[in-house]
Design a protein around this motif. Structure first.
Motif, PDB file in Angstrom:
ATOM      1  N   LYS A 156      31.158  21.216 -46.060  1.00  0.00           N
ATOM      2  CA  LYS A 156      30.175  21.793 -45.143  1.00  0.00           C
ATOM      3  C   LYS A 156      29.280  22.841 -45.808  1.00  0.00           C
ATOM      4  CE  LYS A 156      33.033  25.321 -42.930  1.00  0.00           C
ATOM      5  NZ  LYS A 156      33.654  25.841 -41.723  1.00  0.00           N
ATOM      6  N   PHE A 177      28.464  13.372 -42.354  1.00  0.00           N
ATOM      7  CA  PHE A 177      29.919  13.411 -42.192  1.00  0.00           C
ATOM      8  C   PHE A 177      30.495  14.810 -42.407  1.00  0.00           C
ATOM      9  CE2 PHE A 177      31.166   8.971 -41.713  1.00  0.00           C
ATOM     10  CZ  PHE A 177      29.991   8.323 -42.046  1.00  0.00           C
ATOM     11  N   PRO A 179      31.483  18.566 -41.483  1.00  0.00           N
ATOM     12  CA  PRO A 179      31.839  19.124 -40.170  1.00  0.00           C
ATOM     13  C   PRO A 179      30.981  20.313 -39.799  1.00  0.00           C
ATOM     14  CG  PRO A 179      33.444  19.797 -41.801  1.00  0.00           C
ATOM     15  CD  PRO A 179      32.465  18.918 -42.518  1.00  0.00           C
ATOM     16  N   ILE A 180      29.691  20.064 -39.666  1.00  0.00           N
ATOM     17  CA  ILE A 180      28.731  21.127 -39.372  1.00  0.00           C
ATOM     18  C   ILE A 180      27.538  20.494 -38.661  1.00  0.00           C
ATOM     19  CG2 ILE A 180      27.683  20.877 -41.677  1.00  0.00           C
ATOM     20  CD1 ILE A 180      27.138  23.878 -41.660  1.00  0.00           C
ATOM     21  N   ASP A 181      26.927  21.259 -37.755  1.00  0.00           N
ATOM     22  CA  ASP A 181      25.725  20.784 -37.063  1.00  0.00           C
ATOM     23  C   ASP A 181      24.516  21.216 -37.881  1.00  0.00           C
ATOM     24  OD1 ASP A 181      27.228  19.802 -34.810  1.00  0.00           O
ATOM     25  OD2 ASP A 181      27.545  21.901 -34.293  1.00  0.00           O
ATOM     26  N   ILE A 190      19.186  12.517 -36.852  1.00  0.00           N
ATOM     27  CA  ILE A 190      20.476  12.759 -37.490  1.00  0.00           C
ATOM     28  C   ILE A 190      21.578  12.205 -36.603  1.00  0.00           C
ATOM     29  CG2 ILE A 190      20.674  15.099 -36.535  1.00  0.00           C
ATOM     30  CD1 ILE A 190      21.992  15.804 -39.321  1.00  0.00           C
ATOM     31  N   GLU A 191      22.539  11.604 -37.233  1.00  0.00           N
ATOM     32  CA  GLU A 191      23.692  11.063 -36.510  1.00  0.00           C
ATOM     33  C   GLU A 191      24.927  11.623 -37.207  1.00  0.00           C
ATOM     34  OE1 GLU A 191      23.796   9.085 -33.825  1.00  0.00           O
ATOM     35  OE2 GLU A 191      25.874   8.441 -33.943  1.00  0.00           O
ATOM     36  N   ASN A 192      25.776  12.261 -36.423  1.00  0.00           N
ATOM     37  CA  ASN A 192      26.964  12.907 -36.980  1.00  0.00           C
ATOM     38  C   ASN A 192      28.218  12.081 -36.765  1.00  0.00           C
ATOM     39  OD1 ASN A 192      25.814  15.570 -37.743  1.00  0.00           O
ATOM     40  ND2 ASN A 192      25.380  15.674 -35.545  1.00  0.00           N
ATOM     41  N   HIS A 194      31.778  13.418 -36.850  1.00  0.00           N
ATOM     42  CA  HIS A 194      32.622  14.598 -37.037  1.00  0.00           C
ATOM     43  C   HIS A 194      34.069  14.188 -36.798  1.00  0.00           C
ATOM     44  CE1 HIS A 194      29.064  17.570 -36.240  1.00  0.00           C
ATOM     45  NE2 HIS A 194      29.139  17.196 -37.492  1.00  0.00           N
TER      46      HIS A 194
END
Lengths: 217, 217
Positions: A156, A177, A179-181, A190-192, A194
């Motif tokens: 991150k 991928f 673990p942060i926005d 953006i596509e996360n 998490h």
């Protein structure tokens, strides 16, 4: 024009699911399906399915149902699978390697063209025929190569910097991928994924009944 | 009693995010935070945050804000991080190995105790000190060991069978990485990580403006 550009994220997130189910129907030689049958398989209501498809145009005929092949092609086109995309992965750790190993993404038209890492032991090696490059060369690589999707698999602490490089170099889609926005500019999507958020959601749900002192859901 | 057990999934999915942000605040030595400050960091409204927390009890004081440490502990407890969980991974491919490698899950209390695979070349080896076992022994292993969370990293054709074994053996929480929507019994919770759905959602959003013939979002 005519159609609004604002399709709710709930509908958008169902599109890949529709594609998955239609792809399975095709594999199983099913030519035609009613919204009712599709709804039962997908655990949605038939009217939900019809509403979803209506966001994008007129599919299916009253009383006939959907032609599976046509509907599959149409959904695939809407998702953008009629094109191909060049992607890069930054971060060749666990998840970066797992992503690089997914041959199914290549079959869908997502071509991984380079992997970047900081680890001198990895730089210069190949991973499934793809060069692992020095992350310090990411800027110049992106100057010389047209990349559509940047994939962030770094810790991150390095993730925002990676996202900033992607955006500065004109990449409009980021798959994150870490673990942060991340902060992204207008016009960048953006596509996360998490993973720890997903695991903790599961943990919460496992404990929910107990938390509220009842077995009811 | 008193509180309803039905917390919306939207709220539930924010809990791990709250935990992440509060954990970062703690790391940065922040003792106290207002819902306004927290909302700005998290890109939510302050009233949304207050509403979310109100689902679970009374946190914070008017005009004082939240005690970060207390709030962190409370959210962690709600998520179930005051306990520990034994987990097994079935499928030691790309994603199975990536998951097994995540040491941060162990720190949160999710202890991976066994990995199962079909590949005779892997069976009997260890992966980070964890035995890789024959998937044919999954049933008997689960008879002898109390497992809280089953993690499915097998191809989709084997995924439902794996889920069925988990459920038959009393596992109440399944973390599924196979690209399929699994059927689970009442009382079993399932959380999916569908990587290809996530990538295709990104692809759709990248193409959305073009699809509707406008740049507007």
């Amino acid at each position: 024009m005519g159609k609004s550009t604002v399709i709710s994220m709930a509908v958008v997130r169902r599109l890949p699911r529709y594609r998955r189910y239609l792809s399975e129907l095709l594999e199983n030689g099913v030519d035609r399906i009613s919204s009712k049958e599709l709804s039962e398989r997908m655990n949605l209501t038939a009217s939900q399915i019809r509403q979803d498809f209506n966001c994008f145009g007129d599919f299916g005929q009253q009383g006939y149902g959907y032609n599976v092949k046509e509907l599959y092609n149409e959904i695939a086109r809407i998702i953008g699978l009629n094109k191909s995309y060049n992607t890069v992965v930054v971060g060749a750790g666990n998840i970066g390697q797992a992503i690089a190993n997914y041959s199914s993404f290549g079959k869908l038209g997502f071509n991984l063209v380079a992997i970047f890492d900081v680890n001198p032991k990895l730089i210069g090696l190949k991973f499934r025929d793809i060069d692992i490059r020095d992350v310090d060369d990411l800027d110049s690589y992106l100057d010389e190569n047209k990349i559509d999707i940047g994939i962030i698999c770094v810790p991150k602490a390095q993730a925002q910097r990676t996202a900033d490089i992607f955006q500065d170099k004109g990449i409009k889609a980021i798959w994150n991928f870490a673990p942060i926005d991340l902060k992204v500019q207008e016009g960048v999507v953006i596509e996360n994924v998490h993973l720890s958020d997903s695991l903790l959601t599961l943990s919460y749900r496992l404990n929910e009944a107990e938390l509220f002192g009842t077995e009811e859901k």
